[in-house]
Scaffold this motif. Sequence first.
Motif, PDB file in Angstrom:
ATOM      1  N   VAL A   1       0.836  -1.195   0.000  1.00 12.06           N
ATOM      2  CA  VAL A   1       0.000   0.000   0.000  1.00 12.06           C
ATOM      3  C   VAL A   1       0.872   1.246   0.000  1.00 12.06           C
ATOM      4  N   GLU A   2       0.744   2.026  -1.080  1.00 14.33           N
ATOM      5  CA  GLU A   2       1.482   3.283  -1.184  1.00 14.33           C
ATOM      6  C   GLU A   2       0.680   4.420  -0.574  1.00 14.33           C
ATOM      7  N   SER A   3       1.397   5.417  -0.109  1.00 11.00           N
ATOM      8  CA  SER A   3       0.767   6.642   0.391  1.00 11.00           C
ATOM      9  C   SER A   3       1.750   7.785   0.245  1.00 11.00           C
ATOM     10  N   GLY A   4       1.246   9.002   0.422  1.00  5.61           N
ATOM     11  CA  GLY A   4       2.120  10.159   0.413  1.00  5.61           C
ATOM     12  C   GLY A   4       2.071  10.992  -0.852  1.00  5.61           C
ATOM     13  N   GLY A   5       1.349  10.527  -1.858  1.00  3.36           N
ATOM     14  CA  GLY A   5       1.242  11.326  -3.072  1.00  3.36           C
ATOM     15  C   GLY A   5       0.410  12.568  -2.855  1.00  3.36           C
ATOM     16  N   GLY A   6       0.411  13.435  -3.853  1.00  3.10           N
ATOM     17  CA  GLY A   6      -0.381  14.651  -3.755  1.00  3.10           C
ATOM     18  C   GLY A   6       0.063  15.690  -4.752  1.00  3.10           C
ATOM     19  N   LEU A   7      -0.375  16.905  -4.517  1.00 12.59           N
ATOM     20  CA  LEU A   7      -0.046  18.034  -5.380  1.00 12.59           C
ATOM     21  C   LEU A   7       1.041  18.867  -4.720  1.00 12.59           C
ATOM     22  N   VAL A   8       2.064  19.180  -5.486  1.00 11.11           N
ATOM     23  CA  VAL A   8       3.169  19.986  -4.974  1.00 11.11           C
ATOM     24  C   VAL A   8       3.620  20.945  -6.070  1.00 11.11           C
ATOM     25  N   GLU A   9       4.137  22.105  -5.666  1.00  7.09           N
ATOM     26  CA  GLU A   9       4.638  23.063  -6.646  1.00  7.09           C
ATOM     27  C   GLU A   9       6.010  22.646  -7.147  1.00  7.09           C
ATOM     28  N   PRO A  10       6.382  23.081  -8.338  1.00  6.14           N
ATOM     29  CA  PRO A  10       7.734  22.796  -8.829  1.00  6.14           C
ATOM     30  C   PRO A  10       8.777  23.251  -7.813  1.00  6.14           C
ATOM     31  N   GLY A  11       9.782  22.402  -7.617  1.00  6.75           N
ATOM     32  CA  GLY A  11      10.803  22.688  -6.621  1.00  6.75           C
ATOM     33  C   GLY A  11      10.479  22.145  -5.255  1.00  6.75           C
ATOM     34  N   GLY A  12       9.272  21.666  -5.074  1.00  8.01           N
ATOM     35  CA  GLY A  12       8.846  21.146  -3.785  1.00  8.01           C
ATOM     36  C   GLY A  12       9.276  19.716  -3.538  1.00  8.01           C
ATOM     37  N   SER A  13       8.836  19.179  -2.409  1.00 12.69           N
ATOM     38  CA  SER A  13       9.234  17.843  -1.990  1.00 12.69           C
ATOM     39  C   SER A  13       8.027  17.019  -1.549  1.00 12.69           C
ATOM     40  N   LEU A  14       8.157  15.722  -1.739  1.00 11.09           N
ATOM     41  CA  LEU A  14       7.186  14.754  -1.232  1.00 11.09           C
ATOM     42  C   LEU A  14       7.945  13.513  -0.815  1.00 11.09           C
ATOM     43  N   THR A  15       7.417  12.805   0.158  1.00 10.60           N
ATOM     44  CA  THR A  15       7.961  11.503   0.512  1.00 10.60           C
ATOM     45  C   THR A  15       6.861  10.461   0.396  1.00 10.60           C
ATOM     46  N   LEU A  16       7.078   9.489  -0.476  1.00 13.42           N
ATOM     47  CA  LEU A  16       6.134   8.397  -0.650  1.00 13.42           C
ATOM     48  C   LEU A  16       6.512   7.255   0.286  1.00 13.42           C
ATOM     49  N   SER A  17       5.497   6.588   0.791  1.00 12.40           N
ATOM     50  CA  SER A  17       5.717   5.431   1.656  1.00 12.40           C
ATOM     51  C   SER A  17       4.988   4.227   1.089  1.00 12.40           C
ATOM     52  N   CYS A  18       5.547   3.066   1.352  1.00 14.95           N
ATOM     53  CA  CYS A  18       4.951   1.811   0.898  1.00 14.95           C
ATOM     54  C   CYS A  18       4.984   0.840   2.069  1.00 14.95           C
ATOM     55  N   LYS A  19       3.815   0.537   2.579  1.00  9.99           N
ATOM     56  CA  LYS A  19       3.706  -0.391   3.704  1.00  9.99           C
ATOM     57  C   LYS A  19       3.379  -1.781   3.177  1.00  9.99           C
ATOM     58  N   CYS A  20       4.167  -2.754   3.582  1.00  9.39           N
ATOM     59  CA  CYS A  20       4.018  -4.112   3.079  1.00  9.39           C
ATOM     60  C   CYS A  20       3.673  -5.060   4.209  1.00  9.39           C
ATOM     61  N   SER A  21       2.889  -6.066   3.906  1.00 14.27           N
ATOM     62  CA  SER A  21       2.563  -7.083   4.886  1.00 14.27           C
ATOM     63  C   SER A  21       2.180  -8.369   4.165  1.00 14.27           C
ATOM     64  N   GLY A  22       2.272  -9.472   4.889  1.00 12.69           N
ATOM     65  CA  GLY A  22       1.892 -10.758   4.331  1.00 12.69           C
ATOM     66  C   GLY A  22       3.029 -11.540   3.721  1.00 12.69           C
ATOM     67  N   VAL A  23       4.231 -10.952   3.703  1.00 11.25           N
ATOM     68  CA  VAL A  23       5.418 -11.646   3.191  1.00 11.25           C
ATOM     69  C   VAL A  23       6.581 -11.373   4.140  1.00 11.25           C
ATOM     70  N   PRO A  24       7.602 -12.261   4.133  1.00 12.09           N
ATOM     71  CA  PRO A  24       8.817 -11.941   4.891  1.00 12.09           C
ATOM     72  C   PRO A  24       9.564 -10.823   4.184  1.00 12.09           C
ATOM     73  N   PHE A  25       9.393  -9.621   4.645  1.00 12.63           N
ATOM     74  CA  PHE A  25       9.824  -8.422   3.928  1.00 12.63           C
ATOM     75  C   PHE A  25      11.308  -8.466   3.561  1.00 12.63           C
ATOM     76  N   ASP A  26      12.124  -9.001   4.457  1.00  9.17           N
ATOM     77  CA  ASP A  26      13.570  -9.050   4.216  1.00  9.17           C
ATOM     78  C   ASP A  26      13.930  -9.906   3.009  1.00  9.17           C
ATOM     79  N   ASP A  27      13.041 -10.785   2.593  1.00 12.38           N
ATOM     80  CA  ASP A  27      13.298 -11.692   1.471  1.00 12.38           C
ATOM     81  C   ASP A  27      12.945 -11.078   0.122  1.00 12.38           C
ATOM     82  N   TYR A  28      12.590  -9.804   0.139  1.00  9.18           N
ATOM     83  CA  TYR A  28      12.153  -9.150  -1.088  1.00  9.18           C
ATOM     84  C   TYR A  28      12.929  -7.867  -1.338  1.00  9.18           C
ATOM     85  N   HIS A  29      13.424  -7.736  -2.567  1.00 11.58           N
ATOM     86  CA  HIS A  29      13.922  -6.442  -3.005  1.00 11.58           C
ATOM     87  C   HIS A  29      12.718  -5.518  -3.181  1.00 11.58           C
TER      88      HIS A  29
END
Length: 117
Positions: free
Chosen positions: A4-32
């Motif tokens: 599940v991704e989150s953090g998108g939105g509208l930003v002005e040129p030159g601005g910043s955003l940080t996207l996050s991706c929350k994962c579950s249901g798998v051994p996360f360390d076993d995945y690139h």
Amino acid sequence: VSVVESGGGLVEPGGSLTLSCKCSGVPFDDYHSSWHRQTPGKERELVAFITGDGNSARIVDAVKGRFTISRDNVRDLVSLEMNSLKPEDKDVYYCKLQGMSSRAEFWGQGTQVTVSS
């Protein structure tokens, strides 16, 4: 499996955003993990990649120096920090898990990033 991704939105040129991706249901360390983006009607393209242990990462030239990928293997989270955003960075951004020892792949539903004044 949930990606599940989150953090998108509208930003002005030159601005910043940080996207996050929350994962579950798998051994996360076993995945690139990777972030991709796609404009309607075009191919989905790789933006950034990070290995399962977080020790190696790659950023594509188009965003190098502006975007940073990281992961937290305790919280099963992948992040994409985006700085100095440009109008051409506008896209739907997707998170992907790729098995390190299998061909398993899992994608999120995407989060929209719009860069506009």
